[in-house]
Write a protein that holds these residues in place. Sequence first.
Motif, short mmCIF file in Angstrom:
data_model
loop_
_atom_site.label_atom_id
_atom_site.label_comp_id
_atom_site.label_asym_id
_atom_site.label_seq_id
_atom_site.Cartn_x
_atom_site.Cartn_y
_atom_site.Cartn_z
N MET A 1 0.85 -1.19 0.00
CA MET A 1 0.00 0.00 0.00
C MET A 1 0.89 1.24 0.00
N SER A 2 0.53 2.23 -0.81
CA SER A 2 1.31 3.45 -0.88
C SER A 2 1.17 4.25 0.41
N LYS A 3 2.23 4.93 0.74
CA LYS A 3 2.22 5.74 1.95
C LYS A 3 1.51 7.06 1.70
N ALA A 4 0.64 7.48 2.61
CA ALA A 4 -0.11 8.72 2.45
C ALA A 4 0.84 9.91 2.50
N VAL A 5 0.52 10.93 1.73
CA VAL A 5 1.30 12.16 1.72
C VAL A 5 0.89 13.01 2.92
N PRO A 6 1.82 13.37 3.82
CA PRO A 6 1.42 14.20 4.97
C PRO A 6 1.12 15.62 4.50
N PRO A 7 0.25 16.34 5.21
CA PRO A 7 -0.03 17.72 4.81
C PRO A 7 1.21 18.60 4.90
N VAL A 8 2.07 18.33 5.86
CA VAL A 8 3.33 19.05 5.98
C VAL A 8 4.30 18.19 6.78
N ARG A 9 5.57 18.30 6.45
CA ARG A 9 6.61 17.63 7.24
C ARG A 9 7.53 18.72 7.79
N PHE A 10 7.58 18.81 9.12
CA PHE A 10 8.47 19.76 9.77
C PHE A 10 9.79 19.07 10.10
N HIS A 11 10.87 19.79 9.92
CA HIS A 11 12.21 19.33 10.30
C HIS A 11 12.70 20.24 11.43
N ALA A 12 12.75 19.71 12.65
CA ALA A 12 13.24 20.45 13.81
C ALA A 12 14.74 20.21 13.94
N LEU A 13 15.55 21.25 13.77
CA LEU A 13 17.00 21.08 13.64
C LEU A 13 17.78 21.47 14.89
N ILE A 14 17.21 22.28 15.75
CA ILE A 14 17.95 22.70 16.95
C ILE A 14 17.79 21.62 18.02
N PRO A 15 18.88 21.05 18.50
CA PRO A 15 18.79 19.98 19.49
C PRO A 15 17.98 20.40 20.72
N GLY A 16 17.05 19.53 21.12
CA GLY A 16 16.29 19.77 22.34
C GLY A 16 15.11 20.70 22.19
N GLN A 17 14.90 21.27 21.01
CA GLN A 17 13.79 22.21 20.87
C GLN A 17 12.45 21.48 20.91
N ARG A 18 11.43 22.18 21.33
CA ARG A 18 10.08 21.61 21.35
C ARG A 18 9.56 21.53 19.93
N PRO A 19 9.08 20.37 19.49
CA PRO A 19 8.61 20.24 18.11
C PRO A 19 7.25 20.92 17.93
N PRO A 20 6.86 21.19 16.69
CA PRO A 20 5.52 21.74 16.45
C PRO A 20 4.45 20.79 16.98
N ALA A 21 3.32 21.35 17.34
CA ALA A 21 2.21 20.56 17.88
C ALA A 21 0.91 21.04 17.24
N ARG A 22 0.02 20.08 16.99
CA ARG A 22 -1.30 20.45 16.49
C ARG A 22 -1.93 21.47 17.42
N ALA A 23 -2.43 22.55 16.85
CA ALA A 23 -3.07 23.59 17.65
C ALA A 23 -4.26 23.03 18.41
N ASP A 24 -4.44 23.53 19.60
CA ASP A 24 -5.46 23.02 20.52
C ASP A 24 -6.75 23.83 20.37
N ARG A 25 -7.88 23.13 20.22
CA ARG A 25 -9.16 23.80 20.01
C ARG A 25 -9.62 24.62 21.21
N SER A 26 -9.03 24.38 22.36
CA SER A 26 -9.37 25.18 23.54
C SER A 26 -8.44 26.37 23.70
N ALA A 27 -7.60 26.63 22.68
CA ALA A 27 -6.61 27.71 22.75
C ALA A 27 -5.73 27.55 23.99
N LEU A 28 -5.22 26.32 24.13
CA LEU A 28 -4.34 25.97 25.25
C LEU A 28 -5.04 26.17 26.60
N GLY A 29 -6.36 25.92 26.60
CA GLY A 29 -7.12 26.00 27.83
C GLY A 29 -7.50 27.40 28.25
N THR A 30 -7.29 28.39 27.36
CA THR A 30 -7.56 29.78 27.74
C THR A 30 -8.95 30.25 27.33
#
Length: 272
Positions: A1-30
Motif C-alpha cells: 500500500m502506498s504511503k499517504a502524503v502528509p499535509p506538511v513535514r516539519f524538520h526540527a533542527l535545533i537539538p532539544g527544541q520543542r517540536p511543532p504541535a497540532r493547535a489546541d481547540r481550547s486555545a491551550l485552555g484559555t
Amino acid sequence: MSKAVPPVRFHALIPGQRPPARADRSALGTLPIRAWRYCEAVTTAAGFGWHMFPPTDLRLLFDGQRIWWQCNDVGEDWMLLDDAAQFPCFSATFDAAAPEAIRGFSPPFLTALPEPGVVQIWTGLLARSAPGWSLLVRSPPNVPQMPGIEVYEGLVETDAWFGPIFTNVRITRTDEPITLRPEWPLVLAQPVPRPAYADAWLNGAEISRGFETMGDAEWAGYDSAVAAPIRDGAYRPGHYAVAVRKRRKAEEAGSCPFTAGREHSPSVLQAT
C-alpha cells in the motif's frame, strides 16, 4: 500500500527544541468554557494549524534604537543584536551534518531588520508542505499573546521552497525586556491551498448592496440559520456547532485530500 502524503513535514533542527504541535481547540485552555462548548467558529479557528515554539528561553530588549538579547544557552549577559546572531553552538552542529557545499550557510537565529524594533526569529524549523499547499505563518488565533510584541504574518509556498521558517516581530515597548518561552507558542502555521490566495479567485468576490439583492435562496438560507430554530422552538445554544460537526463528520467519512501519489487542490478554489 502506498504511503499517504502528509499535509506538511516539519524538520526540527535545533537539538532539544520543542517540536511543532497540532493547535489546541481550547486555545491551550484559555477559552471561556462557554466558547469551548458552544462556539464552533472560535474553537475551529483555534485548532486550525500547528503551534510553533521558540527553541529556547529568549529575552529581547529594545532601547528605542538598538535591540539586545540573551538566552539561557549563553548565560545572563545582554548581547547587542547589531546584525545577525547564530543560535548558540548551532553553526558547528550544522556544518558537521551538512554536505560540504552547504557548510557555512546555517540559518541565523536572530536578525535585526532595518525597521526600528523589528527582529526576525528563526523557529528552528524547516518545512515541506504537500503539493499545491502553502503555510500561513501567523500569530496564534484566540491565544493570549505575549505582551510587548506584534507578530507579522507571512505566507510561504513551502511545497516549492524548502528553507528556514522565520517570523518577524515588532517590539512594542522600550527599556523593558520581553520574554519568549519555549512552552508557549510564538506562531501558528496554517495550511492554505495555493488557489485560495490567487488574484483571480480573490478578485472575483461580489458585493451585493441593499435588500433588493436578497433573493429566495438568500432568504431561505437566513431562515434556516437564524429564524426557523427560534420560530419552531428548536433553538439551543450551540446549534451552529451541532450542524457544523454533523457536516464535518459526513465529509470526513469520504476521501481525505492527502492520499498517496495524488496532488490535491479543492476544485471549488480552482482559479481561472
